[in-house]
Design a protein around this motif. Structure first.
Motif, PDB file in Angstrom:
ATOM      1  N   ASN A 159     -16.941  -0.041  -1.558  1.00 50.44           N
ATOM      2  CA  ASN A 159     -16.605   0.925  -2.597  1.00 50.44           C
ATOM      3  C   ASN A 159     -17.063   2.327  -2.219  1.00 50.44           C
ATOM      4  OD1 ASN A 159     -15.544  -1.130  -4.311  1.00 50.44           O
ATOM      5  ND2 ASN A 159     -17.669  -1.725  -4.759  1.00 50.44           N
ATOM      6  N   ILE A 160     -16.548   3.287  -2.979  1.00 48.63           N
ATOM      7  CA  ILE A 160     -16.810   4.687  -2.694  1.00 48.63           C
ATOM      8  C   ILE A 160     -18.303   5.020  -2.853  1.00 48.63           C
ATOM      9  CG2 ILE A 160     -16.685   6.122  -4.793  1.00 48.63           C
ATOM     10  CD1 ILE A 160     -13.965   7.162  -3.433  1.00 48.63           C
ATOM     11  N   ASP A 161     -18.998   4.284  -3.735  1.00 49.19           N
ATOM     12  CA  ASP A 161     -20.429   4.563  -3.972  1.00 49.19           C
ATOM     13  C   ASP A 161     -21.331   3.842  -2.972  1.00 49.19           C
ATOM     14  OD1 ASP A 161     -20.302   1.930  -4.697  1.00 49.19           O
ATOM     15  OD2 ASP A 161     -20.926   2.222  -6.785  1.00 49.19           O
ATOM     16  N   ALA A 209      -9.085  -1.064  -5.463  1.00 55.76           N
ATOM     17  CA  ALA A 209      -9.125   0.231  -4.777  1.00 55.76           C
ATOM     18  C   ALA A 209      -9.241   1.423  -5.714  1.00 55.76           C
ATOM     19  CB  ALA A 209      -7.882   0.389  -3.910  1.00 55.76           C
ATOM     20  N   ASN A 210     -10.160   2.284  -5.366  1.00 53.81           N
ATOM     21  CA  ASN A 210     -10.277   3.569  -6.023  1.00 53.81           C
ATOM     22  C   ASN A 210      -9.176   4.481  -5.445  1.00 53.81           C
ATOM     23  OD1 ASN A 210     -11.080   6.216  -6.717  1.00 53.81           O
ATOM     24  ND2 ASN A 210     -13.204   5.534  -6.918  1.00 53.81           N
ATOM     25  N   PRO A 211      -8.341   5.071  -6.322  1.00 53.45           N
ATOM     26  CA  PRO A 211      -7.239   5.913  -5.815  1.00 53.45           C
ATOM     27  C   PRO A 211      -7.714   7.064  -4.925  1.00 53.45           C
ATOM     28  CG  PRO A 211      -7.033   5.581  -8.195  1.00 53.45           C
ATOM     29  CD  PRO A 211      -8.351   4.985  -7.790  1.00 53.45           C
ATOM     30  N   LYS A 212      -8.966   7.475  -5.121  1.00 50.24           N
ATOM     31  CA  LYS A 212      -9.498   8.601  -4.349  1.00 50.24           C
ATOM     32  C   LYS A 212      -9.449   8.385  -2.830  1.00 50.24           C
ATOM     33  CE  LYS A 212     -13.255  11.008  -6.694  1.00 50.24           C
ATOM     34  NZ  LYS A 212     -14.722  10.985  -6.691  1.00 50.24           N
ATOM     35  N   PHE A 213      -9.430   7.122  -2.408  1.00 53.35           N
ATOM     36  CA  PHE A 213      -9.464   6.871  -0.971  1.00 53.35           C
ATOM     37  C   PHE A 213      -8.268   7.471  -0.225  1.00 53.35           C
ATOM     38  CE2 PHE A 213     -12.813   3.687  -1.717  1.00 53.35           C
ATOM     39  CZ  PHE A 213     -13.660   4.031  -0.670  1.00 53.35           C
ATOM     40  N   TYR A 237      -6.883   0.970   8.391  1.00 53.87           N
ATOM     41  CA  TYR A 237      -5.961   0.728   7.278  1.00 53.87           C
ATOM     42  C   TYR A 237      -6.710   1.078   5.992  1.00 53.87           C
ATOM     43  CZ  TYR A 237      -3.562  -2.529  10.559  1.00 53.87           C
ATOM     44  OH  TYR A 237      -2.912  -3.110  11.616  1.00 53.87           O
ATOM     45  N   LEU A 238      -5.986   1.289   4.901  1.00 52.27           N
ATOM     46  CA  LEU A 238      -6.651   1.524   3.619  1.00 52.27           C
ATOM     47  C   LEU A 238      -6.038   0.661   2.521  1.00 52.27           C
ATOM     48  CD1 LEU A 238      -6.940   5.441   3.705  1.00 52.27           C
ATOM     49  CD2 LEU A 238      -8.853   3.830   3.877  1.00 52.27           C
ATOM     50  N   SER A 239      -6.888   0.241   1.577  1.00 50.50           N
ATOM     51  CA  SER A 239      -6.386  -0.419   0.371  1.00 50.50           C
ATOM     52  C   SER A 239      -5.941   0.676  -0.582  1.00 50.50           C
ATOM     53  CB  SER A 239      -7.495  -1.215  -0.310  1.00 50.50           C
ATOM     54  OG  SER A 239      -7.950  -2.241   0.513  1.00 50.50           O
ATOM     55  N   VAL A 240      -4.808   0.464  -1.240  1.00 48.73           N
ATOM     56  CA  VAL A 240      -4.359   1.482  -2.195  1.00 48.73           C
ATOM     57  C   VAL A 240      -4.223   0.904  -3.596  1.00 48.73           C
ATOM     58  CG1 VAL A 240      -3.192   2.976  -0.537  1.00 48.73           C
ATOM     59  CG2 VAL A 240      -1.901   1.142  -1.634  1.00 48.73           C
ATOM     60  N   ASN A 241      -4.462   1.766  -4.543  1.00 48.68           N
ATOM     61  CA  ASN A 241      -4.315   1.421  -5.948  1.00 48.68           C
ATOM     62  C   ASN A 241      -2.875   1.739  -6.346  1.00 48.68           C
ATOM     63  OD1 ASN A 241      -4.279   1.970  -8.898  1.00 48.68           O
ATOM     64  ND2 ASN A 241      -6.454   1.479  -8.723  1.00 48.68           N
ATOM     65  N   PHE A 242      -2.217   0.767  -6.989  1.00 49.39           N
ATOM     66  CA  PHE A 242      -0.795   0.948  -7.289  1.00 49.39           C
ATOM     67  C   PHE A 242      -0.537   2.104  -8.257  1.00 49.39           C
ATOM     68  CE2 PHE A 242       3.471  -0.090  -8.694  1.00 49.39           C
ATOM     69  CZ  PHE A 242       4.073  -0.367  -7.476  1.00 49.39           C
ATOM     70  N   SER A 243      -1.538   2.457  -9.050  1.00 44.98           N
ATOM     71  CA  SER A 243      -1.361   3.569 -10.004  1.00 44.98           C
ATOM     72  C   SER A 243      -1.679   4.930  -9.412  1.00 44.98           C
ATOM     73  CB  SER A 243      -2.292   3.395 -11.203  1.00 44.98           C
ATOM     74  OG  SER A 243      -1.846   2.387 -12.011  1.00 44.98           O
ATOM     75  N   ALA A 286      -2.193  -6.119  -6.370  1.00 44.69           N
ATOM     76  CA  ALA A 286      -1.467  -5.595  -7.526  1.00 44.69           C
ATOM     77  C   ALA A 286      -1.231  -6.695  -8.551  1.00 44.69           C
ATOM     78  CB  ALA A 286      -0.129  -5.003  -7.082  1.00 44.69           C
ATOM     79  N   ASN A 287      -1.298  -6.314  -9.816  1.00 39.77           N
ATOM     80  CA  ASN A 287      -1.154  -7.278 -10.914  1.00 39.77           C
ATOM     81  C   ASN A 287      -2.016  -8.509 -10.689  1.00 39.77           C
ATOM     82  OD1 ASN A 287       2.110  -6.078 -10.997  1.00 39.77           O
ATOM     83  ND2 ASN A 287       0.735  -5.967 -12.767  1.00 39.77           N
ATOM     84  N   SER A 288      -3.261  -8.234 -10.389  1.00 36.19           N
ATOM     85  CA  SER A 288      -4.216  -9.301 -10.140  1.00 36.19           C
ATOM     86  C   SER A 288      -5.553  -8.873 -10.705  1.00 36.19           C
ATOM     87  CB  SER A 288      -4.311  -9.515  -8.627  1.00 36.19           C
ATOM     88  OG  SER A 288      -5.439 -10.277  -8.281  1.00 36.19           O
ATOM     89  N   GLU A 289      -6.165  -9.731 -11.481  1.00 29.81           N
ATOM     90  CA  GLU A 289      -7.489  -9.477 -12.048  1.00 29.81           C
ATOM     91  C   GLU A 289      -7.579  -8.095 -12.697  1.00 29.81           C
ATOM     92  OE1 GLU A 289     -10.198 -10.518  -8.772  1.00 29.81           O
ATOM     93  OE2 GLU A 289     -10.205 -12.563  -9.528  1.00 29.81           O
ATOM     94  N   GLY A 290      -6.555  -7.747 -13.437  1.00 31.92           N
ATOM     95  CA  GLY A 290      -6.595  -6.508 -14.211  1.00 31.92           C
ATOM     96  C   GLY A 290      -6.166  -5.256 -13.469  1.00 31.92           C
ATOM     97  N   LEU A 291      -5.826  -5.381 -12.193  1.00 33.56           N
ATOM     98  CA  LEU A 291      -5.389  -4.185 -11.458  1.00 33.56           C
ATOM     99  C   LEU A 291      -3.918  -3.880 -11.754  1.00 33.56           C
ATOM    100  CD1 LEU A 291      -7.066  -4.488  -7.978  1.00 33.56           C
ATOM    101  CD2 LEU A 291      -7.609  -2.918  -9.807  1.00 33.56           C
ATOM    102  N   PRO A 292      -3.564  -2.591 -11.672  1.00 34.69           N
ATOM    103  CA  PRO A 292      -2.167  -2.229 -11.948  1.00 34.69           C
ATOM    104  C   PRO A 292      -1.214  -2.748 -10.881  1.00 34.69           C
ATOM    105  CG  PRO A 292      -3.383  -0.353 -11.078  1.00 34.69           C
ATOM    106  CD  PRO A 292      -4.390  -1.445 -11.309  1.00 34.69           C
ATOM    107  N   GLY A 293       0.048  -2.828 -11.250  1.00 32.89           N
ATOM    108  CA  GLY A 293       1.051  -3.282 -10.284  1.00 32.89           C
ATOM    109  C   GLY A 293       2.441  -3.086 -10.835  1.00 32.89           C
ATOM    110  N   PRO A 294       3.451  -3.432 -10.061  1.00 29.23           N
ATOM    111  CA  PRO A 294       4.834  -3.193 -10.472  1.00 29.23           C
ATOM    112  C   PRO A 294       5.218  -3.929 -11.756  1.00 29.23           C
ATOM    113  CG  PRO A 294       4.734  -4.578  -8.488  1.00 29.23           C
ATOM    114  CD  PRO A 294       3.364  -4.043  -8.719  1.00 29.23           C
TER     115      PRO A 294
END
Ligand code: GCW
Length: 688
Positions: A159-161, A209-213, A237-243, A286-294
């Motif tokens: 994580n970012i922290d 993923a934190n979108p900031k990445f 590579y980077l993980s991306v947040n769908f939102s 995406a669309n897993s464990e509360g994360l945003p997705g299509p």
């Protein structure tokens, strides 16, 4: 006397030039015994046409390693392939990734390492060094190596922290606060260790993923890491947040069919590649464990993945889209990935690969393979393993995971008849696929020894080795790792190898034998809590959802009379799993609800067998302690003591697992614990 003391002081200084704190991993390059060292004498390093950064790394690493192991200096030469020389050569036409061969030359022979590119030479060099470190005969070599998967990737849940989700070896290796200005020397050490085992990709941040990445600020930081990794052949590579379009870009939506959203990702890809020219691509949860997705916009996983794929395509980037999806209302979580993804087979863009966990639930000590392997035939799939031991005792317990990885990779899916193993269904040999890949969730952190437990290094190591070649045996890999990490002394290597080979099954036995799963304590997933029931909590996060213990018996009926998850497998496997008689006993309770008095193959009732399995697990941990105690004279005190302490904790916690599970299940079976099983030392109420 004074002289003796002086000599002694000098010797111990020499011996402890490097602290044996685990920081050097398997790259210790210990001096070779005299007779072997002489055998290697007189060899000269010769590098032709390799003037790259990687070429310089090869030259430095090989010279230093050779010097450390043999006490002899190598001289660089660019001229001819002399007797006893070691030549690194680019051969553009070579079909293999690299070869290492003994070749004749006037009055003798030399060792030739060839590859079509400098990365192959790097791997060849580490291979030759490994042979030396493990004291193999290198007088007559004919090695040809090609990796099974093109992309061999570590996933960091960092994580970012600086915290790491499910990390048990300290904080993140990446100092986001200090980057890009300050570069930790550990970035190079990390890249070097990965290169030595063939890993060629690293997803730097958590799938949650934190979108900031992917903000410019963080891309500039990631670019500094990529610069260090590049000559070692490692892509970032980077993980991306769908939102991200909404959260980072301020758009009103992140709907994948919205033209402004699609354009946002295209612009983002352009920006990324301007900063990270060899960026590998995105990993998406995406669309897993509360994360945003299509699905938040009524779209499919394919809609989401394809939008990202189109954005990355001009730069040869890929999308690794995870199939780890399940929702609270499903009667059988183990079926969901298949149900959601099978209908989408063939709809994904060509630079998308679906990343699928090895088992259908979640990195349990034992699961069958996920039935998507072999079933999705028009879409590339990649296996995701967990190297960090979220469900196998953290970095407190010894569990060598090569047997777990191999069990999955060698499982026969029967997709195209017998022999259609998970490995073959994902490496391009059965279903031709443009991208082949394999991923492992990393167990590294900023602890001095990288992985918390000294033996957890072996899981990083074996993941890399199996990603290169899934046909290597667990034994072979353990052998190499022990020799390089500790010592070549057979009196150490043999018992310790046996301990490693037995360790994963020991964990299965004292945690959840016979196909049980997810009896873990809430949230942290370390200890047992088979009784856990939180009112109002997600049922699929409660152990009873998985074990289904009742007065009649134990286990999840996934047969045709139950959830019918068996139907997701090809025949004859489907039928084998479906029948209580033919279902492998190590998966029995995964597929069947079995009466307490059911007769197992050895004649024991299920209840007695369950008790014996828990006992076997505890007994194994006792044996590990015994084995380890006898090794003290072969290795340094520091690592000996640290492992000894952890093995004690492991036994203590194994007893806790046994007592908790048996005492709890006994409230259903209402039968006595057999005489041959140690009496519980804990009370159920106390454990609760
Ligand atoms: O194993 C579970 C973990 C979560 C993890 C999730 C996933 C990153 O408990 O911590 O989140 O799986 O794989 O996405």
């Amino acid at each position: 006397m004074r002289n003796i003391l002086f000599v002694f002081a000098f010797l111990s200084l020499a011996i402890h030039l490097f602290a044996e704190d685990g920081s050097r991993l398997w790259l210790r390059y210990e001096p070779l015994p005299e007779n072997i060292a002489t055998h290697y004498s007189g060899k000269i390093l010769y590098i032709s046409s390799v003037n790259s950064e990687t070429g310089k790394i090869i030259e430095k690493e090989f010279k230093e390693a050779f010097q450390a192991m043999t006490g002899k200096n190598l001289h660089s030469a660019k001229m001819d392939r002399g007797k006893n020389s070691i030549c690194f050569e680019i051969n553009k036409k070579l079909p293999e990734k690299y070869t290492i061969q003994t070749k004749p030359v006037k009055n003798g022979n030399y060792i030739s390492i060839e590859s079509a590119d400098d990365k192959g030479l790097l791997y060849g060099m580490f291979h030759l060094l490994r042979l030396m470190q493990t004291q193999e005969d290198i007088s007559n070599l004919n090695i040809r190596e090609t990796p099974s998967y093109n992309r061999r990737i570590l996933n960091h849940w960092d994580n970012i922290d600086g915290s790491i989700e499910r990390g048990y070896a300290g904080a993140s290796l990446w100092d986001w606060n200090d980057l890009p200005g300050t570069i930790s020397p550990r970035y190079t050490e990390y890249a070097r260790a990965n290169a030595s085992i063939g890993i060629n990709g690293s997803v730097l941040n958590n799938v949650n993923a934190n979108p900031k990445f992917i903000s410019k600020e963080y891309l500039l930081k990631a670019a500094e890491i990529a610069k260090i990794f590049r000559p070692w052949g490692i892509q970032v590579y980077l993980s991306v947040n769908f939102s991200s379009p909404a959260e980072l870009g301020g758009l009103p939506t992140s709907d994948p069919l919205d033209p402004a959203v699609r354009q946002w990702w295209k612009d983002k890809a352009k920006e990324i590649y301007s900063i990270l020219p060899d960026f590998g691509g995105f990993l998406v949860k995406a669309n897993s464990e509360g994360l945003p997705g299509p699905q938040d916009f009524g779209r499919t996983h394919a809609d989401g993945a394809n939008m990202l794929a189109e954005a990355l395509e001009p730069y040869n980037g890929i999308v690794m889209w995870r199939a780890f999806v399940y929702n609270a209302t499903s009667p059988d979580r183990a079926k969901q990935a298949y149900e959601e993804f099978m209908p989408l087979d063939g709809q994904f863009h060509k630079n998308v690969i679906i990343q699928v966990k090895n088992g259908p639930v979640d990195f349990q000590p034992r699961e069958p393979f996920t039935p998507l392997f072999g079933a999705m035939q028009k879409t590339p799939l990649m296996v995701e393993f967990q190297i960090t031991q979220e469900y196998l005792g953290f970095s407190k317990q010894l569990a060598y995971l090569a047997p777990l990885y191999k069990e999955c990779l060698q499982s026969d899916t029967y997709a195209k008849g017998k022999g259609s193993t998970v490995a073959k269904c994902t490496d391009g040999s059965i279903f031709p696929q443009a991208i082949t890949a394999i991923a492992g969730v990393a167990n590294t952190g900023n602890d001095t020894n990288w992985t918390g437990h000294h033996f957890a290094q072996s899981n990083w190591y074996c993941f890399g080795r199996l990603a290169w070649n899934p046909d290597l045996t667990s034994e072979q890999i353990a052998n190499e790792w022990i020799k390089m990490t500790f010592t070549n002394e057979p009196a150490f290597v043999e018992p310790v190898r046996q301990m490693m080979l037995d360790s994963r099954e020991a964990v299965v036995n004292y945690m959840m034998p016979l196909g049980l799963a997810h009896l873990f304590a809430w949230e942290h997933h370390y200890g047992p809590q088979p009784w856990l029931a939180i009112p109002g909590a997600r049922p699929d996060w409660m152990p009873s959802y998985y074990h289904k213990a009742d007065a009649e018996g134990l286990g999840f009926n996934r047969t045709t009379t139950g959830s019918n998850a068996v139907s997701q497998y090809f025949p004859p496997l489907r039928d084998r799993y479906n029948s209580i008689e033919t279902c492998p006993e190590n998966l029995l309770l995964w597929f069947h609800h079995v009466p307490w008095n059911y007769r197992m193959q050895d004649g024991n009732t299920l209840w007695d067998e369950l008790c014996y399995k828990y006992q076997a697990g505890v007994t194994s941990t006792r044996q590990f302690q015994n084995i380890w105690d006898k090794t003290a004279s072969y290795i340094d005190k520091k690592r000996f003591d640290e492992v000894q302490y952890k093995l004690k904790v492991q036994t203590r916690d194994a007893i806790k697992w046994k007592d908790a599970c048996l005492l709890y299940f006994q409230t259903f079976s209402r039968q006595a614990i057999p005489d041959a099983v140690e009496r519980p030392v804990y009370d159920l109420e106390e454990l609760k």
